[in-house]
Scaffold this motif. Structure first.
Motif, PDB file in Angstrom:
ATOM      1  N   UNK B 290     -21.904  14.246  41.380  1.00  0.00           N
ATOM      2  CA  UNK B 290     -20.461  14.501  41.325  1.00  0.00           C
ATOM      3  C   UNK B 290     -19.839  13.825  40.117  1.00  0.00           C
ATOM      4  N   UNK B 291     -18.743  14.415  39.626  1.00  0.00           N
ATOM      5  CA  UNK B 291     -18.019  13.812  38.497  1.00  0.00           C
ATOM      6  C   UNK B 291     -17.030  12.777  39.005  1.00  0.00           C
ATOM      7  N   UNK B 292     -16.907  11.703  38.249  1.00  0.00           N
ATOM      8  CA  UNK B 292     -15.915  10.679  38.607  1.00  0.00           C
ATOM      9  C   UNK B 292     -14.786  10.760  37.583  1.00  0.00           C
ATOM     10  N   UNK B 293     -13.594  11.207  37.985  1.00  0.00           N
ATOM     11  CA  UNK B 293     -12.513  11.358  37.002  1.00  0.00           C
ATOM     12  C   UNK B 293     -12.034  10.014  36.485  1.00  0.00           C
ATOM     13  N   UNK B 294     -11.380  10.087  35.354  1.00  0.00           N
ATOM     14  CA  UNK B 294     -10.753   8.928  34.708  1.00  0.00           C
ATOM     15  C   UNK B 294      -9.900   8.159  35.729  1.00  0.00           C
ATOM     16  N   UNK B 295     -10.035   6.866  35.761  1.00  0.00           N
ATOM     17  CA  UNK B 295      -9.127   6.053  36.593  1.00  0.00           C
ATOM     18  C   UNK B 295      -9.529   6.020  38.045  1.00  0.00           C
ATOM     19  N   UNK B 296     -10.654   6.615  38.403  1.00  0.00           N
ATOM     20  CA  UNK B 296     -11.090   6.577  39.797  1.00  0.00           C
ATOM     21  C   UNK B 296     -12.307   5.674  39.890  1.00  0.00           C
ATOM     22  N   UNK B 297     -12.283   4.813  40.916  1.00  0.00           N
ATOM     23  CA  UNK B 297     -13.386   3.877  41.078  1.00  0.00           C
ATOM     24  C   UNK B 297     -14.584   4.618  41.676  1.00  0.00           C
ATOM     25  N   UNK B 298     -15.671   4.738  40.915  1.00  0.00           N
ATOM     26  CA  UNK B 298     -16.818   5.527  41.375  1.00  0.00           C
ATOM     27  C   UNK B 298     -17.905   4.680  41.981  1.00  0.00           C
ATOM     28  N   UNK B 299     -17.590   3.861  42.985  1.00  0.00           N
ATOM     29  CA  UNK B 299     -18.631   3.070  43.633  1.00  0.00           C
ATOM     30  C   UNK B 299     -18.313   2.910  45.110  1.00  0.00           C
ATOM     31  N   UNK B 300     -19.330   2.584  45.888  1.00  0.00           N
ATOM     32  CA  UNK B 300     -19.144   2.362  47.320  1.00  0.00           C
ATOM     33  C   UNK B 300     -18.863   3.659  48.061  1.00  0.00           C
ATOM     34  N   UNK B 301     -18.082   3.541  49.170  1.00  0.00           N
ATOM     35  CA  UNK B 301     -17.768   4.733  49.956  1.00  0.00           C
ATOM     36  C   UNK B 301     -16.709   5.563  49.233  1.00  0.00           C
ATOM     37  N   UNK B 302     -16.957   6.851  49.146  1.00  0.00           N
ATOM     38  CA  UNK B 302     -16.019   7.732  48.441  1.00  0.00           C
ATOM     39  C   UNK B 302     -15.839   9.025  49.228  1.00  0.00           C
ATOM     40  N   UNK B 303     -14.817   9.810  48.790  1.00  0.00           N
ATOM     41  CA  UNK B 303     -14.648  11.158  49.326  1.00  0.00           C
ATOM     42  C   UNK B 303     -14.978  12.133  48.208  1.00  0.00           C
ATOM     43  N   UNK B 304     -15.680  13.213  48.571  1.00  0.00           N
ATOM     44  CA  UNK B 304     -16.059  14.227  47.594  1.00  0.00           C
ATOM     45  C   UNK B 304     -15.248  15.486  47.843  1.00  0.00           C
ATOM     46  N   UNK B 305     -14.808  16.148  46.771  1.00  0.00           N
ATOM     47  CA  UNK B 305     -14.072  17.399  46.934  1.00  0.00           C
ATOM     48  C   UNK B 305     -14.869  18.530  46.316  1.00  0.00           C
TER      49      UNK B 305
END
Lengths: 308, 380, 284
Positions: B290-305
């Motif tokens: 998945x892509x992690x957009x600018x300014x979003x923390x891409x670690x730990x538990x996340x939600x995917x769209x």
């Protein structure tokens, strides 16, 4: 813009709104305060003064006006004896006003209901028929009634011409005449608020009532009347209060013999030249009215809460 | 990439100083609006910053009560902010009354003056500005032609249809040539077909006049079709500002993703990441890139769209990224929407536009899902 | 089925009656009472009006149509003076009370509700809540005191009293009209560069006009018809038409009173009919 400037703008807007409000409300409130409410204060003061010889008052404190309401002073030994004459006038006034209220309700409710169930186009016309007498001079309407119920009036002449009666019915100058006059005068005051309430009535509720096995009378007393309650209460107040203070009806149809409170008060400021007593009587009348209004306000408030 | 480009552009503009001012029509900073006080305080706007550029079609999008109308009314001058500043062309207009702002509004209810004709309505602003009668007549004629209502000039406004009233309101607001035109859900009262037509008309009108439009709506489709840029609002805050494609395809916020279009949101945790790309393990064990957009923390538990159209049924020879049991098929002609239940219990909707003959579409059959590379995004 | 059909054919009248009785809204006897009420409300007035055109001293025995009582009434200097006083007082009271009521209605409807609004309403409606006779003697008491202290006399007192009790009547339709008018129109005006004064002049005032006209007409009718307060407050030479009529009735019934009464009723009916038309246009 700095915070200080913005809060100054807020303050300025608030102040301007307040000033505009005061300036706009000022004239109406001032006129009524000065010409309608201040005089009530004067009346309170006058009721504790001594009557002047040629009307008006002498500035001497006295409670005689209130004492006179219930007691009579013996001219020779100055002892007080209970005198029910004025109390009777008050009680008769209350009785007549109450009777007129019930009478107008019995006649007015079916009338208002009938109009409210007419098709919309016809309703306006019927409403106009009821409103017209409402805005027609009460004095002239009462005079017209006098012309009708006199011994040699329209009703008696018609009945005699039809040979139903041989001697005219003597209605004029009796309590009956005053009673008829009050109902005639105040009927529109009952019909209009009743109509306003019944017009809003959802007639599907009436159908639901029939659907649930209610008879006509049950639907009327258990469905329609409770829903029209605000109108019934308003109509009763609108008839009872002016009926209590009626002046013209008893003056013309009671012939000055069957007094009501209104005439009694007027006489004190006229031929009797006893302003303090007239003031005291007016204040007692006002107290009665305030009690009725308070009861009304409570009933209306309960009604609003129950439906709010 | 695009985000980076934009940031560079912004920095350049800021360096240019006064130069960039010309490009920003409306600029609001730290706008706060609170109704009531203490316990009963309602925060309609919480610290909003926004720049609306010249000549753009800018949309404030959000559910009712998100503060979009309050913001619009503040720009129009009908409300004073509790704190903050609004500038128009670099001038402070925060406390200026409405009649001193070169900004006009198209009201949701149109607010046409019922005691005036169509022409008098359109000419009202010019009359108040003290223009001569001849000027007003000329301008009113041009505006009537612009909205194709020449024949209605002397009608009373209550003799017009909803769509015609809408055009009069538009012509009336455009007649004084405002710097900015504010539109408060102007299409809400129209029926669907008329609304579609007016959307196109509004857009071309904006291009024709070159006036900055600020448009308020709760209709995401309307926002996507008409706008140059959209600000998505919720509960008095702006969540994301961007072009329709940014908002739709690259939402940074879970609410934005959910509010605009259909979307699948799946819970997971990041296993590894490299640059702006992360490997995310979903609850049923599948690992997705998945892509992690600018300014979003891409670690730990996340939600995917994942948008439904970014997924399709996996072919017989493909390896499926995910799999689920079929619950429902909704046929739409050009495509079908398949509702699947994943092993984690989460629902997944996909839009399949190819033939479906090869698949077992009975309820309860297990189907594989293929994802378009790079379309799954980590949300804030 | 066949059975039912024959019964219907046999008694169509009975069936029609039954269907009519099925009108669920109708209540038995209500129609009769309603008609009786209308007849009772109008019969006395019709008798009064008819006999004002009677060529006879009697107000009960019809002889021939004539306008002689109208001529007599118009030639009667007492009646002419009273009519002039009535119109003068009613005009002044109407203008003043309508202006004051319009301003007050603007203050209570064109901005957010404020503390004391209930009190303001109570004060403005106060003259409606108190029996007229009480207001009448109270006003007489105040005015006699003011006259005694200042020595100023004149018809101004009567005009002031009428203005006060006309305010709530003028206030009602104006406030109702304003409450029906959305604030958005004035905001649209401001948005289109109208200053607050221009917005009032070009938007609020024209839209409010039907309400103001209705209020003014009510005030005029109420002032023209007043008896009790005028009876108490009016000084010598300030006899209004209703007071003249009251005096004449006390002296004895003549067809001349019928004629004057008919004219006064006619004016009221005309104004109220106009009012109805204005209000129906307002609803559109």
């Amino acid at each position: 813009m700095s915070g200080a400037q913005l809060s100054a703008a807020h303050a300025e807007a608030g102040r301007r709104a307040r000033n505009a409000r005061l300036g706009l409300l000022g004239p109406a409130v001032l006129i009524i305060l000065l010409i309608s409410i201040l005089p009530l204060g004067i009346t309170v003061v006058y009721s504790f003064l001594t009557p002047g010889t040629y009307g008006g008052v002498t500035w001497e404190f006295s409670t005689a006006a209130y004492v006179q309401f219930l007691f009579e002073e013996d001219i020779f030994d100055g002892t007080l004896a209970f005198n029910p004459a004025y109390l009777q006038i008050f009680l008769r006034s209350i009785g007549l006003a109450f009777g007129a209220m019930i009478g107008t309700l019995i006649l007015g409710f079916p009338t208002a209901y009938f109009i409210a169930t007419k098709p919309r186009q016809q309703r306006t016309f019927w409403l106009f028929l009821i409103t017209l007498p409402f805005w027609t001079n009460i004095l002239i309407r009462t005079y017209a009634m006098l012309l009708i119920i006199r011994d040699e009036g329209f009703i008696n002449l018609t009945l005699m011409n039809l040979r139903i009666i041989n001697h005219p019915l003597s209605i004029l100058y009796t309590d009956t005449a005053v009673f008829i006059g009050l109902i005639y005068t105040y009927l529109p005051f009952m019909v209009l608020p009743l109509y306003a309430s019944l017009e809003k009535l959802d007639f599907r509720l009436v159908e639901a009532g029939y659907d649930l096995y209610a008879s006509r009378w049950k639907v009327l007393s258990h469905v329609i009347a409770p829903l029209a309650k605000p109108g019934i209460i308003a109509g009763c107040v609108l008839v009872f209060i002016p009926g209590l203070g009626a002046y013209i009806t008893p003056e013309l149809l009671g012939g000055g013999k069957k007094l009501m409170i209104g005439n009694m008060i007027a006489i004190q400021f006229g031929s009797s030249r006893n302003w303090p007593f007239g003031s005291a009587a007016a204040l007692i009348l006002m107290a009665l009215v305030v009690i009725v209004l308070l009861v009304y306000a409570r009933a209306a408030g309960r009604e609003a809460k129950a439906h709010g | 990439m695009e985000n980076d480009g934009e940031r560079v552009a912004t920095q350049t503009m800021e360096k240019a100083g006064a130069e960039n001012r010309r490009n920003v029509a409306i600029s609001a900073r730290s706008l706060v609006k609170t109704f009531g006080t203490g316990e009963f305080a309602v925060h309609a706007l919480k610290d909003v910053d926004i720049d609306i550029r010249e000549n753009e079609f800018f949309t404030l999008l959000g559910p009712s009560g998100c503060g979009k109308t309050t913001l619009l009314r503040m720009i129009a001058g009908f409300e004073l902010p509790t704190s903050g500043i609004i500038q128009l062309d670099g001038q402070d207009i925060t406390a200026l009354p409405p009649h001193k702002r070169p900004v006009n509004t198209v009201f949701q209810s149109y607010a046409l003056f019922p005691h005036m004709t169509v022409a008098e309505n359109i000419g009202f602003g010019l009359k108040m500005l003290g223009r001569s009668g001849g000027d007003i007549d000329k301008r009113v004629k041009r505006m009537l032609a612009l909205v194709q209502l020449e024949a209605m000039a002397n009608r009373r406004t209550d003799q017009l249809s909803g769509g015609q009233q809408q055009r009069v309101a538009l012509a009336r607001a455009l007649a004084p040539e405002p710097k900015v035109l504010l539109l408060d859900e102007p299409l809400a009262a129209l029926d669907l077909k008329l609304r579609k037509n007016m959307q196109i008309e509004l857009k071309s009108l904006q291009a024709e006049t070159g006036i900055t439009f600020v448009f308020v709506t709760h209709d995401q489709e309307e926002a996507l079709t008409m706008s140059d840029r959209i600000a998505v609002m919720r509960a008095g805050e702006i969540l994301q500002i961007g072009a329709p494609t940014d908002i739709y395809e690259r939402p940074t916020h879970r609410f934005v993703a959910d509010f605009i279009g259909d979307i699948n949101i799946l819970e997971g945790s990041v296993v590894s990441s490299e640059g702006r790309t992360a490997q995310v393990r979903l609850k049923d064990g599948a690992v997705i890139e998945a892509r992690v957009p600018e300014g979003v923390d891409g670690s730990g538990d996340v939600a995917l769209a994942i948008r439904p159209e970014a997924a399709r049924l996996a072919g017989p020879d493909e390896t499926a990224a995910l799999s689920g049991t079929l619950e429902n098929v909704v046929y739409f002609g050009a495509a079908s929407y398949l509702h699947l239940r994943l092993g984690s219990g989460e629902e997944f909707v996909l839009r399949h536009s190819g033939a479906l003959d090869a698949y077992d579409l009975s309820t309860g059959s297990v189907l594989g899902i293929a994802l378009q590379p790079g379309r799954a995004r980590v949300l804030e | 089925m066949a059975d039912l059909a024959t019964t219907h054919d046999a008694a169509p009248a009975a069936r029609a009656r039954k269907l009519k009785a099925r009108d669920l809204k109708a209540m038995p006897g209500f129609k009769a009472i309603a008609w009786a009420c209308i007849v009772a409300l109008y019969l006395p007035l019709i008798v009064l009006i008819v006999f004002s055109f009677n060529d006879n001293r009697s107000v009960v025995k019809w002889t021939e149509f004539s306008l002689r009582w109208y001529q007599a009434a118009l030639e009667n200097e007492g009646i002419r003076n009273a009519a002039w006083v009535s119109v003068k007082v009613a005009l002044v009271a109407t203008i003043l009370s309508t202006i004051a009521a319009t301003m007050a209605a603007l203050a209570t409807t064109r901005a957010a509700a404020f503390k004391g609004q209930g009190l303001a309403y109570a004060i403005i409606n106060q003259p409606l809540m108190i029996p007229e006779i009480v207001t009448a003697i109270a006003t007489l008491s105040l005015f006699s005191l003011v006259k005694y202290v200042t020595g100023i006399t004149g018809i101004g007192y009567l005009m002031a009293a009428h203005t006060a009790f006309c305010i709530p009547f003028a206030f009602m339709p104006i406030r109702a009209r304003l409450e029906d008018m959305t604030l958005t129109l004035e905001q649209a005006g401001a948005d289109l560069y109208a200053t607050p004064l221009q917005a009032f002049r070009y938007i609020t005032l024209p839209l409010l006009m039907p309400g103001i006209v209705a209020g003014a007409m009510l005030a005029f009718v109420v002032s023209l018809d007043d008896v009790i307060i005028t009876l108490m407050v009016a000084g010598p030479g300030e006899t209004t038409l209703p007071i003249y009529i009251l005096g004449a009735i006390r002296r004895g019934i003549t067809p001349e009173i019928n004629a004057v009464s008919t004219i006064l009723v006619g004016v009221s009916v005309l104004l109220v009919a106009l009012l109805f038309l204005v209000q129906r246009r307002m609803e559109k």
